[in-house]
Enzyme design. Structure first.
Site, short mmCIF file in Angstrom:
data_model
loop_
_atom_site.label_atom_id
_atom_site.label_comp_id
_atom_site.label_asym_id
_atom_site.label_seq_id
_atom_site.Cartn_x
_atom_site.Cartn_y
_atom_site.Cartn_z
N ASP A 147 1.01 -1.09 0.01
CA ASP A 147 0.07 0.11 -0.01
C ASP A 147 0.81 1.29 -0.06
O ASP A 147 2.04 1.02 0.03
CB ASP A 147 -1.07 -0.16 1.23
C1 GLC Z 1 -4.28 4.38 0.26
C2 GLC Z 1 -5.15 3.16 0.25
C3 GLC Z 1 -5.18 2.29 -0.78
C4 GLC Z 1 -4.99 2.84 -2.27
C5 GLC Z 1 -3.91 3.55 -2.23
C6 GLC Z 1 -3.40 4.25 -3.39
O1 GLC Z 1 -3.62 4.61 1.14
O2 GLC Z 1 -4.93 2.47 1.43
O3 GLC Z 1 -6.53 1.65 -0.63
O4 GLC Z 1 -5.31 1.76 -3.27
O5 GLC Z 1 -3.39 4.36 -0.99
O6 GLC Z 1 -4.33 5.28 -3.57
#
Ligand code: GLC
Length: 748
Positions: free
Chosen positions: A282
């Site tokens: 993430d």
């Molecule tokens: C965010 C979220 C994730 C998302 C990623 C990209 O922090 O936790 O669900 O896909 O970053 O935006």
């Protein structure tokens, strides 16, 4: 002659299926050969470059440098097709090996045409509706060049305080698994290489929905048995559904952050489930292992993640800065790097990017088509859950000559689409006020006064205007709930009541004596016990998306009939959390409840009995999982079994006749639950094992049939083996998780 013809057709079909499978296998084999060729030609730096994902910086010098020198494998949040194509051209034509980039975006419940938040889509109990929404999203997002979405979010959660419940499919592993698979199918289509398809991403792996106290990014304590039984099934189903990618979760599980969790990412995801797609971190979740306190610095974080089979580093800068040294020092093997790069290259081949790297530059974008809007409206119709309908107030009849349209969500185009809608254009939202005016403005009086200008508004001065509008009207339509910003990532609430002065506004409206329809547009279930008492009808509409207004207008005025069922329990108050239907019975289940206000003054400590419930809430939630009313009534016959015993290898047929005994043609989500009465480990009082959404005309009956096998009865035992256990089982076919009379059978 007919038999011969049938045999020829059968043989032809069999051969064609064999060829198709053989063809698919051959294509896969060809990809592996191509990957071998590329890998053997890549430097270590180029391999590490593929494992680096950066957020879009347009055509900045930095980004161009990174792309040209093979230091980036994927870019997220770049949305201009011409910029995407130019970056892709640099990658394909100017980098040494010409490996194309993957462009990614969070397309969670729509790109331009916004569908209900996933929690609302789960409330439809209609996988086709959910698949349709994902397909519309794919069509719109791929038109700008997005080929990878970070969805579905399939974290089971039983905590409405958690802001990301809005993105989830609720509290049940089975419902979440079915809805997640439907989204994957919609995003990826039948051919991932189709330019109109995009790679899905099952996220967040895993256990994120168990964040303590419903606070985002918080720690989780999850015994492996619970991890296997509650939090992993939707992800295992996602692998079976062909999810092209997975994403790590931010949380630690029992002290081990998912981005460094080799047991989760290698033993379970790769070795047990044979996932061969890409596992992306993430945003910064590798780097955040320093904050978790399991990595002293970014280099150690990179070491942990690479050895935990995380293929790609999203905006953590851990891999690009430290993997080369880690390989040279022997802390990370080059074979681990090769395995990660192989996953990434495989995804790019499967997406067809080597053959077709560029997005078509279109004069006209396929956004907000009539078909897309119609599908979004139908999803919003089917996601609304009718919680109360006193004296059949809804649908509003011919006799209604005027309505008051009030509340902070009555005309809030940006809030009704909900969280994770970065690309939505709010001017396309059709609000309830607009929809009611457009559809009924010529036939009835519409007195519009928001009363409160936003959901947290505590300024009660405006309420009087809404009360005046109510006095002039036959019925009050009160659109309440939450602004979009109050749910989603990092948007958690400890108090899950209506924010602002909405409750006070409802009380003021009630004093007018007018019948009140309360419509809740929120990102989570809210503790609306008091409001449910005060209102005559209650519709939980969640954040219903672009077409929430027309959907609600149709439901309120009877052009559509509510069929939504709760995908998550609604608590009476936050203090009941976690409260969910698939709970254990315990040694002293709550009964003979003495509510706090009923306890006599001076009551002896031993006078109230000793069973498990809250003195100030009792034992039941406000509304249970699976609950939802209709404008019609459904009668369920007794459950009929094909036999009273089920043995290994057999199937048990379970059926029930459902009759629409009311006056409206309507849909009904018929639910199948089981209970293992006596087992080595205490089992839930009910577990959802199937559902079918049926349509019955008024007066019509239909026999609904399910089949059960021993796999449906199996559960994870203390020895970490999933198997069914002999003994007596109960089985329900019912309209929600609390009603119905069970039949009994024996598994032997
Ligand atoms: C965010 C979220 C994730 C998302 C990623 C990209 O922090 O936790 O669900 O896909 O970053 O935006």
């Amino acid at each position: 002659m007919l038999m011969i013809r049938r045999k020829i057709v059968f043989i032809a079909l069999t051969v064609s299926v064999m060829f198709a499978c053989g063809g698919r296998q051959k294509a896969e084999n060809d990809i592996e050969v191509k990957i071998d060729g590329l890998l053997s030609n890549m430097t270590l730096q180029e391999k590490i470059g593929q494992m680096n994902q950066l957020t879009g910086l347009g055509l900045s010098a930095d980004m161009i440098h990174n792309v040209k020198n093979g230091r980036v494998g994927s870019i997220l949040n770049e949305l201009d097709p011409k910029t995407i194509n130019e970056l892709q051209r640099i990658a394909v034509e100017e980098s040494r090996l010409g490996i194309p980039l993957i462009f990614a975006r969070d397309v969670i419940h729509g790109f331009k045409t916004i569908f209900p938040i996933p929690l609302g889509q789960a409330a439809t109990w209609n996988p086709q509706i959910v698949e349709n929404g994902a397909r519309v999203a794919a069509t719109e997002a791929t038109a700008v060049g997005i080929r990878w979405t970070f969805a579905p979010m399939i974290d089971v959660t039983r905590d409405p305080r958690w802001g990301r419940i809005a993105e989830s499919c609720g509290e049940d592993p089975y419902l979440t698994a079915v809805m997640g698979a439907a989204m994957i199918k919609g995003f990826q289509g039948n051919d991932l290489a189709d330019p109109g398809s995009m790679a899905a991403c099952a996220k967040h792996f895993a256990g994120y929905g168990a964040s303590e106290s419903g606070k985002d990014y918080n720690t989780t304590w999850i015994p492996e048995l619970q991890l296997r039984e509650v939090y992993l099934p939707s992800f295992e189903k996602a692998v079976e559904a062909g999810a092209a990618t997975f994403m790590c979760s931010f949380n630690d599980i029992n002290g081990v952050p998912s981005s460094g969790n080799a047991y989760l990412n290698k033993t379970i995801l790769r070795d047990e489930w044979h996932f061969d797609g890409v596992l992306v971190s993430d945003w910064g979740s590798i780097e955040q292992m320093i904050s978790h306190g399991v990595a002293a610095d970014l280099k150690q974080a990179a070491d942990l993640a690479a050895n935990a089979a995380v293929d790609m580093d999203m905006m953590g800068f851990a891999y690009i800065n430290h993997l080369e040294a880690l390989v040279q020092e022997g802390n990370v093997s080059e074979s681990a790097i090769d395995r990660a790069v192989r996953d990434i290259l495989r995804l790019k081949f499967r997406l067809g990017l080597f053959d077709n790297p560029y997005v078509e530059i279109r004069e006209e974008m396929p956004f907000y088509t009539a078909e897309a809007l119609a599908k979004a409206k139908q999803a919003a119709v089917e996601s609304a859950v009718l919680l109360k309908n006193k004296d059949g107030l809804l649908p509003l009849g011919e006799g209604i000559k005027s309505v008051a349209v009030v509340g902070p969500l009555s005309d809030a185009p940006g809030d009704q689409v909900g969280t994770w809608c970065f690309d939505a254009e709010f001017e396309h939202s059709v609000t309830p006020l607009t929809a009611i005016r457009d559809a009924y403005g010529e036939n009835i009086g519409i007195n519009a006064e928001q009363g409160l200008t936003y959901s947290r508004d505590k300024n009660e001065l405006g309420i009087e205007k809404a009360v005046t509008a109510a006095r002039k009207s036959d019925v009050v339509l009160f659109f309440a709930g939450e602004e979009a910003v109050l749910s989603g990532e990092a948007r958690c609430r400890a108090d899950i009541r209506l924010p602002g002065a909405q409750t006070e506004m409802l009380k003021a409206l009630k004093k007018t004596g007018k019948p009140i329809v309360l419509v809740i547009m929120s990102g989570r279930p809210l503790a609306i016990g008091e409001e449910t008492e005060d209102a005559d009808a209650v519709l939980l509409a969640f954040h219903g998306g672009t077409m929430a207004g027309p959907a609600l207008a149709d439901l309120i005025f009877g052009k559509a009939v509510p069929s939504g069922k709760l995908p998550v329990t609604i608590p009476k108050m936050a203090g009941q959390i976690p409260v969910y239907y698939a709970h254990k019975n315990t040694g002293r289940p709550g009964r003979n409840v003495s509510l706090i206000d009923d306890i006599p003054v001076g009551a002896a400590q031993t006078s109230l009995g000793f069973t498990g419930y809250h003195l100030d809430a009792g034992n039941d939630p406000l509304f249970p999982f699976g609950y939802g009313l209709s404008y019609t009534d459904f009668d369920y016959s007794e459950v009929r079994l094909s036999q009273n015993a089920l043995s290994t290898g057999q199937t048990l047929t379970v059926e029930c006749t459902v009759t629409n005994t009311g006056k409206y043609d309507a849909d009904e989500a018929v639910q199948l639950y089981i209970r293992d009465r006596v087992a080595s480990l205490a089992r839930p009082v009910r577990e959802l094992k199937g559902f079918q959404k049926i349509y019955l005309k008024a007066g019509e009956s239909q026999t609904v049939t399910f089949t059960l096998t021993e796999d449906d009865l199996a559960y994870w035992h203390a020895d970490m083996v999933k198997r069914a256990e002999r003994g007596e089982f109960q089985v329900w076919i019912s309209t929600d998780s609390q009603s119905g009379t069970p039949a009994t059978f024996v598994y032997n």
